[in-house]
Design a protein around this motif. Structure first.
Motif, PDB file in Angstrom:
ATOM      1  N   ARG A  54      72.213  75.169 104.488  1.00 37.27           N
ATOM      2  CA  ARG A  54      73.604  75.317 103.944  1.00 37.27           C
ATOM      3  C   ARG A  54      73.500  76.142 102.478  1.00 37.27           C
ATOM      4  NH1 ARG A  54      77.204  74.269 107.295  1.00 37.27           N
ATOM      5  NH2 ARG A  54      78.693  74.339 105.646  1.00 37.27           N
ATOM      6  N   ARG A  55      72.441  76.453 102.183  1.00 42.91           N
ATOM      7  CA  ARG A  55      72.453  77.502 101.130  1.00 42.91           C
ATOM      8  C   ARG A  55      72.992  78.925 101.214  1.00 42.91           C
ATOM      9  NH1 ARG A  55      66.686  76.734  98.313  1.00 42.91           N
ATOM     10  NH2 ARG A  55      66.265  76.964 100.523  1.00 42.91           N
ATOM     11  N   ILE A  56      73.019  79.250 102.575  1.00 41.46           N
ATOM     12  CA  ILE A  56      73.539  80.667 102.956  1.00 41.46           C
ATOM     13  C   ILE A  56      74.711  80.737 102.924  1.00 41.46           C
ATOM     14  CG2 ILE A  56      73.841  79.854 105.463  1.00 41.46           C
ATOM     15  CD1 ILE A  56      72.032  83.089 104.280  1.00 41.46           C
ATOM     16  N   LYS A  57      75.511  79.707 102.595  1.00 39.69           N
ATOM     17  CA  LYS A  57      76.863  79.505 102.382  1.00 39.69           C
ATOM     18  C   LYS A  57      76.911  80.316 100.993  1.00 39.69           C
ATOM     19  CE  LYS A  57      80.941  76.877 102.133  1.00 39.69           C
ATOM     20  NZ  LYS A  57      81.811  75.658 102.329  1.00 39.69           N
ATOM     21  N   ARG A  58      76.212  80.132 100.012  1.00 39.28           N
ATOM     22  CA  ARG A  58      76.396  80.837  98.804  1.00 39.28           C
ATOM     23  C   ARG A  58      75.302  81.815  98.691  1.00 39.28           C
ATOM     24  NH1 ARG A  58      78.877  77.973  95.058  1.00 39.28           N
ATOM     25  NH2 ARG A  58      77.425  78.597  93.288  1.00 39.28           N
ATOM     26  N   VAL A  59      74.826  82.480  99.422  1.00 38.12           N
ATOM     27  CA  VAL A  59      73.709  83.373  99.271  1.00 38.12           C
ATOM     28  C   VAL A  59      74.064  84.672  98.358  1.00 38.12           C
ATOM     29  CG1 VAL A  59      74.468  84.798 101.521  1.00 38.12           C
ATOM     30  CG2 VAL A  59      72.130  84.865 100.521  1.00 38.12           C
ATOM     31  N   HIS A  60      75.369  84.935  98.289  1.00 32.80           N
ATOM     32  CA  HIS A  60      76.153  85.944  97.551  1.00 32.80           C
ATOM     33  C   HIS A  60      76.074  85.659  95.936  1.00 32.80           C
ATOM     34  CE1 HIS A  60      79.395  83.448  98.927  1.00 32.80           C
ATOM     35  NE2 HIS A  60      80.230  84.100  97.928  1.00 32.80           N
ATOM     36  N   PHE A  61      76.154  84.268  96.013  1.00 33.79           N
ATOM     37  CA  PHE A  61      75.915  84.189  94.557  1.00 33.79           C
ATOM     38  C   PHE A  61      74.551  84.111  94.041  1.00 33.79           C
ATOM     39  CE2 PHE A  61      80.003  81.557  95.881  1.00 33.79           C
ATOM     40  CZ  PHE A  61      80.775  82.569  95.054  1.00 33.79           C
ATOM     41  N   ASP A  62      73.785  83.684  94.967  1.00 33.44           N
ATOM     42  CA  ASP A  62      72.091  83.956  94.362  1.00 33.44           C
ATOM     43  C   ASP A  62      71.887  85.569  94.249  1.00 33.44           C
ATOM     44  OD1 ASP A  62      71.820  81.348  94.770  1.00 33.44           O
ATOM     45  OD2 ASP A  62      70.967  81.411  96.874  1.00 33.44           O
ATOM     46  N   TRP A  63      72.488  86.330  95.029  1.00 32.77           N
ATOM     47  CA  TRP A  63      72.573  87.782  94.768  1.00 32.77           C
ATOM     48  C   TRP A  63      72.967  88.272  93.456  1.00 32.77           C
ATOM     49  CZ3 TRP A  63      75.216  89.464  99.951  1.00 32.77           C
ATOM     50  CH2 TRP A  63      74.380  89.327 101.025  1.00 32.77           C
ATOM     51  N   LEU A  64      73.891  87.449  93.205  1.00 35.79           N
ATOM     52  CA  LEU A  64      74.732  87.874  91.759  1.00 35.79           C
ATOM     53  C   LEU A  64      73.671  87.468  90.546  1.00 35.79           C
ATOM     54  CD1 LEU A  64      78.700  87.043  92.100  1.00 35.79           C
ATOM     55  CD2 LEU A  64      77.476  89.251  91.298  1.00 35.79           C
ATOM     56  N   THR A  65      73.125  86.115  90.727  1.00 31.93           N
ATOM     57  CA  THR A  65      72.387  85.757  89.875  1.00 31.93           C
ATOM     58  C   THR A  65      71.129  86.565  89.480  1.00 31.93           C
ATOM     59  OG1 THR A  65      73.032  83.536  90.136  1.00 31.93           O
ATOM     60  CG2 THR A  65      70.846  83.732  89.122  1.00 31.93           C
ATOM     61  N   ALA A  66      70.536  87.073  90.814  1.00 32.64           N
ATOM     62  CA  ALA A  66      69.262  87.977  90.770  1.00 32.64           C
ATOM     63  C   ALA A  66      69.557  89.291  90.234  1.00 32.64           C
ATOM     64  CB  ALA A  66      68.675  88.107  92.152  1.00 32.64           C
ATOM     65  N   ALA A  67      70.851  89.724  90.542  1.00 37.57           N
ATOM     66  CA  ALA A  67      71.129  91.165  90.260  1.00 37.57           C
ATOM     67  C   ALA A  67      71.592  90.980  88.689  1.00 37.57           C
ATOM     68  CB  ALA A  67      72.468  91.571  90.786  1.00 37.57           C
ATOM     69  N   GLU A  68      72.130  89.857  88.087  1.00 36.15           N
ATOM     70  CA  GLU A  68      72.217  89.803  86.852  1.00 36.15           C
ATOM     71  C   GLU A  68      70.951  89.842  85.948  1.00 36.15           C
ATOM     72  OE1 GLU A  68      74.866  86.398  86.213  1.00 36.15           O
ATOM     73  OE2 GLU A  68      76.492  87.578  86.947  1.00 36.15           O
TER      74      GLU A  68
ATOM     75  N   ARG B  58      73.047  88.066 116.007  1.00 32.20           N
ATOM     76  CA  ARG B  58      73.531  88.496 114.560  1.00 32.20           C
ATOM     77  C   ARG B  58      73.317  87.358 113.556  1.00 32.20           C
ATOM     78  NH1 ARG B  58      75.625  90.589 118.895  1.00 32.20           N
ATOM     79  NH2 ARG B  58      76.897  92.560 118.841  1.00 32.20           N
ATOM     80  N   PHE B  59      73.437  86.087 113.907  1.00 36.30           N
ATOM     81  CA  PHE B  59      73.191  85.191 112.693  1.00 36.30           C
ATOM     82  C   PHE B  59      71.829  85.452 112.205  1.00 36.30           C
ATOM     83  CE2 PHE B  59      71.698  81.125 111.386  1.00 36.30           C
ATOM     84  CZ  PHE B  59      72.400  80.849 110.376  1.00 36.30           C
ATOM     85  N   HIS B  60      70.817  85.298 112.822  1.00 38.55           N
ATOM     86  CA  HIS B  60      69.425  85.560 112.484  1.00 38.55           C
ATOM     87  C   HIS B  60      69.309  86.868 111.686  1.00 38.55           C
ATOM     88  CE1 HIS B  60      67.633  82.061 114.227  1.00 38.55           C
ATOM     89  NE2 HIS B  60      68.344  82.313 115.233  1.00 38.55           N
ATOM     90  N   LEU B  61      69.880  87.986 112.159  1.00 40.08           N
ATOM     91  CA  LEU B  61      69.701  89.383 111.406  1.00 40.08           C
ATOM     92  C   LEU B  61      70.435  89.281 110.000  1.00 40.08           C
ATOM     93  CD1 LEU B  61      68.848  92.181 111.401  1.00 40.08           C
ATOM     94  CD2 LEU B  61      70.856  92.862 112.535  1.00 40.08           C
ATOM     95  N   ILE B  62      71.724  88.310 109.858  1.00 41.99           N
ATOM     96  CA  ILE B  62      72.117  88.041 108.687  1.00 41.99           C
ATOM     97  C   ILE B  62      71.195  87.449 107.747  1.00 41.99           C
ATOM     98  CG2 ILE B  62      74.244  87.080 107.537  1.00 41.99           C
ATOM     99  CD1 ILE B  62      75.902  87.966 110.384  1.00 41.99           C
ATOM    100  N   VAL B  63      70.888  86.475 108.083  1.00 41.68           N
ATOM    101  CA  VAL B  63      70.018  85.553 107.258  1.00 41.68           C
ATOM    102  C   VAL B  63      68.547  86.118 106.820  1.00 41.68           C
ATOM    103  CG1 VAL B  63      68.589  83.531 107.209  1.00 41.68           C
ATOM    104  CG2 VAL B  63      70.662  83.210 108.483  1.00 41.68           C
ATOM    105  N   GLU B  64      67.961  86.870 107.949  1.00 44.33           N
ATOM    106  CA  GLU B  64      66.777  87.782 107.355  1.00 44.33           C
ATOM    107  C   GLU B  64      67.155  88.780 106.306  1.00 44.33           C
ATOM    108  OE1 GLU B  64      65.387  89.479 110.853  1.00 44.33           O
ATOM    109  OE2 GLU B  64      64.679  87.424 111.798  1.00 44.33           O
ATOM    110  N   THR B  65      68.459  89.591 106.606  1.00 41.68           N
ATOM    111  CA  THR B  65      68.567  90.353 105.486  1.00 41.68           C
ATOM    112  C   THR B  65      69.192  89.833 104.417  1.00 41.68           C
ATOM    113  OG1 THR B  65      69.441  91.845 107.545  1.00 41.68           O
ATOM    114  CG2 THR B  65      70.206  92.457 105.348  1.00 41.68           C
ATOM    115  N   ALA B  66      69.859  88.786 104.112  1.00 40.30           N
ATOM    116  CA  ALA B  66      70.143  88.225 102.939  1.00 40.30           C
ATOM    117  C   ALA B  66      68.918  87.706 102.207  1.00 40.30           C
ATOM    118  CB  ALA B  66      71.133  87.072 103.280  1.00 40.30           C
ATOM    119  N   GLN B  67      67.905  87.144 102.797  1.00 36.66           N
ATOM    120  CA  GLN B  67      66.671  86.726 102.018  1.00 36.66           C
ATOM    121  C   GLN B  67      65.767  87.826 101.799  1.00 36.66           C
ATOM    122  OE1 GLN B  67      64.641  84.215 104.990  1.00 36.66           O
ATOM    123  NE2 GLN B  67      66.182  82.391 104.510  1.00 36.66           N
TER     124      GLN B  67
END
Length: 490
Positions: A282-296, A183-192
């Motif tokens: 460790r950047r996966i910990k802040r991936v949702h903030f990267d989403w926000l930056t890209a979405a903005e 499940r962790f690998h799937l989460i990382v692939e989906t986030a990227q």
């Protein structure tokens, strides 16, 4: 996937063109390091040139100086051209420096290249569970029958009640390490992959905006009809499937509760022992903030495109000078027609980049040339003229001084002017010292160090002791290497 489609993609798609390019290793490694790995959306031209120069310097040192003969700016301009299409170069308002961003086609090629590496783990179970969950949600949420949906909710409630009963009885099932890693690998692939999707979304929005501008350029009717047609479906960008999906994602992500929940879930996931063994980024910990930056960034692009489209339509000179507007529209329509196949060669020449302004008041008034009055008469032969001034001139033999320097350099690698004067005292005083300085300034192997001072002493013709304070002068034998990095040539 038929033959003709693949043949067209092979010859025209930027991603396929990147894979076929001779510089594909350089382009792919550089773009991945600069844009994808740190999730950088845009970069100034000066910063991108500096990064590429560093890579080229390192590769030339390892592979040879002739491996990459062009400079970094030339490579970037080529990669951003329509011929390649791997970078997007544009200018933003208020800045005269270009900004670069990777194109979705180039990112797709880099993603495929990344998948060629050996994958130590493939999350098959998690993908299957995801498919089942999506299918269940799809079927349930599209069921129009109220009784059927009620029955489905009752079944889910029964399953939840049964699970609560098992937990109350002491049966607490926990995922094993393999399932956790799956499940962790799937989460990382989906986030990227989400980060990659934002560039594609922004590219699609720009394509929709370009289609609207083409429609405006080729319009032949009145402005009112054009406004009715364009502004009637002005929300085509936002109301398209792409726009609605992005807006739903953005609204969901902008929720404060969702952000807090994501932060807590990511922290708890990274604290699991099976996940810590993998040593994740460790950047996966802040991936949702990267989403926000890209979405903005994408949101700003959509807002800017809508604003530009409105200004594009708000043409006050439409009624004031219709002929000029028609000519401009003809030029725009012609430019759109030849955009895919522009003519070769120069299409315009200008005499200079800026006008040369010459004001009449800047011209000076006429000034008559000055004619000196020279007395060219020859005195009589019996005139008493003193010739002592001709014999009072001091002549310094520079060849003699040069020979003294050479003799000193035959015994050592370098010699200072103070040492030469100590061996051969000044005979003509300051004139001879100036001649030494002239020799040093003309000799490429000599050093005149302004940072160090020295004293030269001599006695003049009248017996008075003289001292000159001057920069340190060193004469060096030809071919010797000097270690002083703060040398000043004369």
């Amino acid at each position: 996937m038929d033959f003709l489609t693949l043949e067209t993609l092979r010859s025209g798609h930027p991603a396929w063109r990147l894979l076929r390019a001779d510089l594909a290793p350089l382009v792919a490694s550089f773009l991945h390091r600069v844009f994808l790995k740190p999730n950088v959306r845009q970069m100034l031209e000066s910063d991108l040139v500096r990064h590429l120069e560093d890579d080229l310097f390192r590769l030339r040192r390892e592979l040879g100086e002739d491996r990459f003969p062009r400079d970094a700016r030339a490579y970037l301009d080529e990669w951003a051209s329509d011929k390649q299409g791997w970078l997007r170069k544009r200018y933003v308002a208020g800045s005269d420096e270009a900004q670069f961003d990777i194109t979705p086609a180039a990112e797709a090629a880099l993603t495929w290249l990344s998948s060629l590496g050996t994958r130590t783990f493939i999350s098959t179970e998690s993908r299957l569970r995801t498919v089942f969950d999506l299918l269940r949600d799809l079927i349930t949420d599209t069921e129009p029958d109220r009784e059927a949906r009620t029955a489905g909710l009752r079944r889910r409630r029964a399953e939840i009640d049964a699970e609560i009963a098992r937990l109350a009885a002491g049966h607490v099932p926990v995922l094993d390490d393999a399932s956790v890693r799956d499940r962790f690998h799937l989460i990382v692939e989906t986030a990227q992959s989400l980060l990659s999707d934002f560039r594609a979304v922004e590219h699609n929005f720009r394509t929709l905006d370009r289609d609207a501008r083409i429609k405006i350029s080729a319009w032949e009717g009145s402005k009112g009809e054009l406004l009715e047609r364009i502004l009637g479906d002005r929300d085509a960008i936002a109301d398209s499937d792409q726009g609605r999906s992005f807006r739903a994602f953005y609204d969901l992500l902008m929720s404060t509760d969702r952000q807090d929940e994501l932060t807590q879930l990511l922290e708890r996931m990274l604290a699991l022992d099976p996940v810590r063994v993998l040593k994740p980024d460790r950047r996966i910990k802040r991936v949702h903030f990267d989403w926000l930056t890209a979405a903005e960034a994408t949101q700003r692009t959509v807002a800017k495109l809508s604003s530009e489209l409105r200004r594009y339509l708000d043409d006050k000179t439409w009624l004031e000078n219709r002929r000029i507007i028609r000519l401009l529209r003809d030029i725009e329509a012609r430019a759109v027609e030849i955009s895919d196949c522009p003519p070769a060669g120069d299409f315009m020449e200008i005499d200079d980049v800026a006008p040369e302004i010459v004001l009449p008041m800047d011209r000076p008034l006429f000034s008559p040339p000055l004619k000196p009055d020279l007395d060219d008469s020859i005195p009589a032969a019996d005139a008493d003229i003193s010739a002592d001034a001709l014999f009072d001139l001091v002549h310094v033999d520079k060849s003699r001084l040069q020979a003294q320097i050479w003799r000193s350099l035959q015994r050592r690698d370098q010699v200072s002017l103070s040492d030469i004067v100590a061996e051969h005292p000044l005979e003509l005083g300051l004139s001879e010292l100036v001649a030494y300085l002239s020799i040093a300034s003309e000799d490429p192997n000599s050093i005149i160090d302004d940072q160090s001072k020295t004293h030269i002493d001599w006695v003049d013709d009248e017996g008075t002791a003289r001292r000159a304070t001057m920069p340190r002068v060193i004469f060096v034998r030809a071919g010797e290497v000097r270690s002083d990095e703060h040398e000043v040539r004369g």
